[in-house]
Structures are given as structure tokens and as C-alpha cells.
Design a protein around this motif. Structure first.
Motif, short mmCIF file in Angstrom:
data_model
loop_
_atom_site.label_atom_id
_atom_site.label_comp_id
_atom_site.label_asym_id
_atom_site.label_seq_id
_atom_site.Cartn_x
_atom_site.Cartn_y
_atom_site.Cartn_z
N VAL A 473 1.06 -1.04 0.10
CA VAL A 473 0.27 -0.09 -0.29
C VAL A 473 1.08 1.02 0.38
O VAL A 473 1.91 1.12 0.80
CB VAL A 473 -0.66 0.05 1.39
N PHE A 474 0.58 2.48 -1.42
CA PHE A 474 1.29 3.63 -1.39
C PHE A 474 1.01 4.96 -0.58
O PHE A 474 -0.70 4.65 -1.01
CB PHE A 474 1.67 3.43 -2.65
N LYS A 475 1.41 5.44 0.09
CA LYS A 475 0.60 6.95 0.18
C LYS A 475 2.33 7.85 0.29
O LYS A 475 3.47 7.95 0.72
CB LYS A 475 0.90 6.77 1.87
N GLY A 476 1.83 8.75 -0.06
CA GLY A 476 3.03 9.99 -0.15
C GLY A 476 4.29 9.87 -0.26
O GLY A 476 5.66 10.26 -0.45
N GLY A 477 4.16 8.56 -2.19
CA GLY A 477 5.64 8.51 -2.97
C GLY A 477 6.18 7.43 -2.23
O GLY A 477 6.78 7.18 -3.08
N GLY A 478 5.78 6.70 -1.01
CA GLY A 478 6.70 5.14 -1.29
C GLY A 478 5.88 4.38 -0.30
O GLY A 478 4.03 4.29 0.35
N ILE A 479 5.76 2.79 -0.08
CA ILE A 479 5.51 1.89 0.34
C ILE A 479 5.43 2.43 2.37
O ILE A 479 6.04 2.98 2.36
CB ILE A 479 5.64 0.99 0.35
#
Length: 506
Positions: A473-479
Motif C-alpha cells: 500500500v502506497f501513500k505520499g510517494g512510497g510503501i
């Protein structure tokens, strides 16, 4: 308001429409459904004067019409938002909206201020913010989509055709578009809505017409059918579950997990303050990449392949440290990418299937160093086409004559022909009908059973949950989290995608 009766069309020996009927009332959103190749776009091109029918009749407000050009259709109140953008990239939104309809003074000078006011009024009606003075190529894809819609509204269309308008929009933007459509419906506009997302049909549409193989199947009110019945009408058979069972793949993956790590990203950071991504891809599994639009899923994959800048990137394949300077090196290492935009980045659509599948493979067809063994190339291409089920007259058919699902299969066939170990599917079923989706899913499962490893990037949560053995799951440019087993649910994925918690797991 609109009645199409007995519309027929042949392109040479190929029958595209077989006497199609359709009625659309004022003040309704009418869904036009069918698989790719069912004849939907051809029918709309006939309505808009781009293609002439071989037989049949068009009536608007009860009056027979025949359009020999798009301008005649516009004059009759028909506006079309095409699936492929018809904008001129280096003109601004105002010039695109008034293209070929420019307002001029008696001396022939452009009334730019008046056109700008008109454009601003329509954009305000849509409720979106769009810079009117910059080339549309500098706008986001979603903004370009709304410029297309504004262009149709500028025509004061009474019959508005929306062909796959939500394919490039985020859920919030889709909801905003539906709000605009409801407003137009209240004004008495007849809207023909084409979409492969069946959940959208039940949310926004009043009635449905279904085509199959160029023939009329049925028309009905939305509340008279469910999704399963719609699918059966479209494809001619029931698809109880379009996602193949995970059991065999999951068992094989679990048994081999300890020794069969094909690809490992020890650390990858796109920019400062972005999460550091870490993940393992195991032999014979589908690893889903999920997250909201803009969360960094595609950028992470491209950075891994050397096609996007990264602050740091450390990875290995089967324990051997690697660093790719460009995608060609990743290709040599056995990683193939099916890009998000297959037409712009994955195919040369004016080339035949043969050459598209042979791309990146010409080295193995060399004969005498300078020449190609055309027989070997043709045999390998035919074998790859059979393996993935490309439906086409032959290998010399141009790719732009194929349906979206078959175009996607051509890209898959190229990488299978190249003996990849890792396949990256970026939005594998975008713009593909429900029957073709089931075929793509089945192919992915077959590939993992044969030992391929797959990374699947998808914005559709049911697809992520239905196909993935594990999900990053990604958020803000990373996992920010990796979930597996019973935790692969839409609720769990969205919790991580929208919260600030960081959980790095291999």
C-alpha cells in the motif's frame, strides 16, 4: 428526442453493425454497453456524422436526419466527447473550445475577450479550475478531460455523447462529473454514456441499451437488471466470478517463499520526506501495488527500472545486486513493463501485430549478422498470439484495428516472447470490457502457475483484492504497509492508504 432504427454498417467484408435500434429520451442518461468491438463507437460515429451508415434511419425530435459531416451533426445539436482526446495540445483551452467556431468581428478579427468569457462561463458551470491561457498539454489528464466536456457544452448540444469519460479521472473527479451530468439531465439534455465500469451505470444512468457483436440485444431500465445480468447480456454467457481462484498460486507461493525471492527492493526513496519503499517479489505470485492516485506506485516502478529519478535505489534479483541506469538494462535482466498507457507507451499502433510483438526480440531472429529470419519471426509471433489468445485476422493486422483487450494481449505477447521473469502490469484492465478483463485475469494466473512473477498496479480495489496474493500500500510517494492473507481486503488497504501509519513489511 433521438431514435436510431435499423442502423447497419460494413467495412469491406466485415459487418460492424447489424441493424441496431436505440431510443434516447430528453432528460435521461442512457448507457450504451457492450464489449470492445461490439459496435458502440461506430454507432456514435454514425450519429455524429463521422461515418455514414449503409442502411437505417436517424430521427431527432421525430424528424429524419442524415449527417454527412460532424458540422452537420453539431448544427442538429449533437455533441461528442470522444474516448481519444480530440484536443490540439499546443492551443489553450479557449482556442480548443472554439476551434472552427471562432467569434470574429466584421473585419475578421478574433473576438478573444468574448471567447474567453464564454469559455470561463462554461468552465465555471463544470465547477473545475482550469488555466485558460496555457497550452492544454500542460494541463493534467483530468483537466484535459473536462476541457473536452466543456468543448462539447460550448456547442450547446441537446444530445451529448460521453465515450469513456471517467477512464482517466479519480473517484472524486468522477463524482464531480456525475454532478455535472445530473445538472444537464435536469436541463433536458439527452446524455449517452459509454463506460466499462458497471458500478457507474447503476449510479448515474436511467436506461440501458446493450450491443453484442454489432447487433442489438436489449434495452431496459437500470432498476430492471443487476450486474450479473448485464454481463450476461454483453458477453452472451454468465461470468460468475471474473477473478480466477487464488488457491493454487497462493499455496505454491507460500511453499516457495523462503527460497524463491526473485526481486527484492531493499530501499527505494523517490524524494526527501517520502517513505522508503521496501518489498520482495516471490516466484509465482501476484504482488499488488495499491494506493490513491498520486501515491507513487507507477513512479516507484519506473525508478526501479531506471526510467524515473530517485533519491536512492537499492535492489537485487535472485540475490545479485543490480542498479538499472535505463529500462533497456532492466529488460536484459528479465523485467517487462506493460505501461499504463498502452497506446502511447506500449505499442506502435500504426504497425502490424507482427512488428509490435517482435520489438525487443529482433536479436534472436538474426541470420548472418545483418538479415532477419522472417520465417522464424512469423512462427514465434503466431505462437505468442496463440498463447495469449490475440483475436485478429492474422499477424499482419494493424494494432489500431484491434479492441483494447486484444491490444493489451499484444503487449503481453511481446514480453512472453522475450522470456521475461518479472512482468509489471500497470492498470492492466483500464478501458477493457468485462469479458476481456476476465481473459486478462486468467492469463495472469496462468503465468504465475508457470513460474512468472507479477507486480500489478491498479486503481480498482476489487481488482487488487481479487487478484493479489499480497498487497503493498502506497501513500505520499512510497510503501507504508504490506498486507497479505486474510488482511487483503478493501477496508484494510484503504485504512493504510488514507492514514499516516507506516508499517514496512517484506
Amino acid at each position: 428526442m433521438l431514435q436510431l432504427t435499423g442502423i447497419k454498417k460494413n467495412f469491406g467484408p466485415v459487418t460492424v453493425l447489424r441493424g441496431v435500434d436505440m431510443k434516447v429520451c430528453a432528460g435521461e442518461v442512457h448507457a450504451l454497453l457492450g464489449e470492445n468491438g461490439a459496435g458502440k463507437s461506430t454507432l456514435m460515429k454514425i450519429l455524429s456524422g463521422i461515418v455514414s451508415p449503409d442502411a437505417g434511419e436517424i430521427r431527432i425530435d421525430g424528424q429524419p436526419c442524415r449527417f454527412d459531416s460532424y458540422h452537420q451533426a453539431i448544427a442538429a445539436g449533437v455533441g461528442v466527447v470522444f474516448q481519444e482526446f480530440s484536443l490540439i495540445p499546443y492551443l489553450d483551452a479557449v482556442d480548443n473550445m472554439f476551434l472552427a467556431r471562432e467569434l470574429r468581428s466584421p473585419l475578421g478579427l478574433l473576438k478573444r475577450a468574448e471567447m474567453r468569457r464564454g469559455a470561463a462561463r462554461i468552465i465555471a458551470q463544470l465547477g473545475v479550475e482550469i488555466a485558460l491561457d496555457v497550452p492544454v498539454c500542460k494541463l493534467s489528464v483530468a483537466q484535459q478531460q473536462f476541457v473536452e466536456i466543456a468543448k462539447a457544452l460550448a456547442l450547446e448540444a441537446r444530445i451529448l455523447v460521453l465515450d469513456e469519460p471517467t477512464a482517466t479521472l479519480t473517484p472524486a473527479e468522477v463524482e464531480h462529473l456525475f454532478k455535472v451530468m445530473r445538472g444537464l439531465r435536469e436541463q433536458g439534455v439527452a446524455i449517452i454514456f459509454i463506460s466499462h465500469h458497471l458500478e457507474e451505470i447503476f449510479e448515474i444512468c436511467d436506461r440501458i441499451t446493450v450491443l453484442r457483436d454489432g447487433a442489438y440485444v436489449a434495452s431496459c431500465a437500470v432498476n430492471e437488471v443487476d450486474q450479473a445480468r448485464l454481463v450476461e447480456m454483453m458477453v452472451g454467457r454468465r461470468i460468475e466470478n471474473c477473478f480466477p481462484p487464488k488457491s493454487a498460486t497462493t499455496i505454491a507461493t507460500t511453499a516457495a517463499a523462503a527460497a524463491e525471492v526473485v526481486l527484492e527492493v531493499q530501499e527505494l526513496q523517490l524524494k526527501r520526506n517520502a517513505p522508503v519503499s521496501r518489498f520482495q517479489l516471490r516466484r509465482g505470485e501476484i504482488l499488488g501495488f495499491a494506493g490513491l492516485v498520486g501515491s507513487g506506485r507507477t513512479e516507484t516502478v519506473l525508478a526501479m527500472l531506471g526510467a524515473h529519478p530517485a533519491l536512492r535505489c537499492k535492489l537485487s534479483m535472485r540475490g545479485v545486486p543490480l542498479r538499472f541506469a535505463d529500462p533497456a538494462q532492466a529488460l536484459q535482466a528479465g523485467i517487462g513493463l506493460l505501461p499504463e498507457s498502452r497506446k502511447e507507451q506500449g505499442l506502435i499502433t500504426s504497425f502490424p501485430i507482427l512488428h509490435n510483438i517482435s520489438l525487443n526480440n529482433y536479436g534472436k531472429y538474426r541470420k548472418g549478422g545483418l538479415f532477419l529470419d522472417r520465417r522464424r519471426e512469423a512462427e514465434a509471433t503466431q505462437a505468442a498470439m496463440r498463447r495469449v489468445g490475440v483475436k485478429a485476422p492474422d499477424a499482419h493486422a494493424r494494432v489500431d484495428t484491434l479492441s483494447g483487450g486484444n491490444q493489451q494481449k499484444v503487449v503481453i505477447a511481446r514480453w512472453i516472447n522475450h522470456n521475461m521473469q518479472v512482468l509489471i502490469f500497470d492498470e492492466p484492465t483500464r478501458g477493457i470490457d468485462v469479458g476481456a478483463k476476465a481473459e486478462i485475469y486468467q492469463l495472469m494466473r496462468e503465468f504465475t502457475a508457470q513460474g512468472y512473477s507479477i507486480i500489478m498496479i491498479s486503481s480498482e480495489l476489487p481488482e487488487v483484492v481479487g487478484m493479489s496474493d499480497r498487497v503493498c500500500v502506497f501513500k505520499g510517494g512510497g510503501i507504508v504497509a504490506t498486507v497479505e492473507g486474510a488482511a487483503v481486503t478493501a477496508e484494510e488497504i484503504m485504512t493504510h492508504a488514507t492514514s499516516g501509519r507506516l508499517q514496512h513489511a517484506a
